[in-house]
Design a protein around this motif. Structure first.
Motif, mmCIF file in Angstrom:
data_model
loop_
_atom_site.group_PDB
_atom_site.id
_atom_site.type_symbol
_atom_site.label_atom_id
_atom_site.label_comp_id
_atom_site.label_asym_id
_atom_site.label_seq_id
_atom_site.Cartn_x
_atom_site.Cartn_y
_atom_site.Cartn_z
ATOM 1 N N ARG A 1 -8.884 -3.708 -4.039
ATOM 2 C CA ARG A 1 -8.478 -4.552 -2.912
ATOM 3 C C ARG A 1 -9.537 -5.625 -2.768
ATOM 4 O O ARG A 1 -10.110 -5.840 -1.710
ATOM 5 C CB ARG A 1 -8.362 -3.722 -1.631
ATOM 6 N N VAL B 1 -2.833 -5.134 -3.210
ATOM 7 C CA VAL B 1 -3.767 -4.509 -4.133
ATOM 8 C C VAL B 1 -3.571 -5.116 -5.512
ATOM 9 O O VAL B 1 -2.530 -5.702 -5.811
ATOM 10 C CB VAL B 1 -3.573 -2.977 -4.214
ATOM 11 N N GLU C 1 0.827 -1.209 0.000
ATOM 12 C CA GLU C 1 0.000 0.000 0.000
ATOM 13 C C GLU C 1 0.864 1.263 0.000
ATOM 14 O O GLU C 1 0.562 2.228 -0.696
ATOM 15 C CB GLU C 1 -0.952 -0.004 1.191
#
Length: 87
Positions: free
Chosen positions: A56, A65, A24
């Motif tokens: 996500r 992700v 992230e």
């Protein structure tokens, strides 16, 4: 009966998964608006005149992700993340 047509809108698209505890943070270096994207949510961003979907929606177990983008962007996305991730 119903008249239903199913079309593949992602023909010519690829997927790149960023996984791991720093995924992230790395993503936010390129797309700050994606910081804090909640699990099971997605957003779209523009990259080089193309739409990129950041989601996500997969189970990565470590804050990962997924990026869906046209094939012509995949190598530059890969190279950018790899270069920045090694810095």
């Amino acid at each position: 009966g119903l008249n239903v047509e199913i079309r593949d809108h992602f023909q010519g698209w690829g997927i790149l998964a960023l996984q791991g505890p720093k995924a992230e943070l790395l993503l936010s270096e390129f797309y700050p608006a994606a910081l804090g994207l909640k699990p099971m949510h997605f957003m779209t961003v523009q990259e080089s005149g193309h739409e990129v979907i950041i989601s996500r929606t997969g189970y990565t177990g470590a804050g990962g992700v997924e990026l869906f983008a046209p094939n012509e962007l995949m190598i530059s996305l890969w190279d950018g993340f790899l270069k920045k991730g090694q810095a």
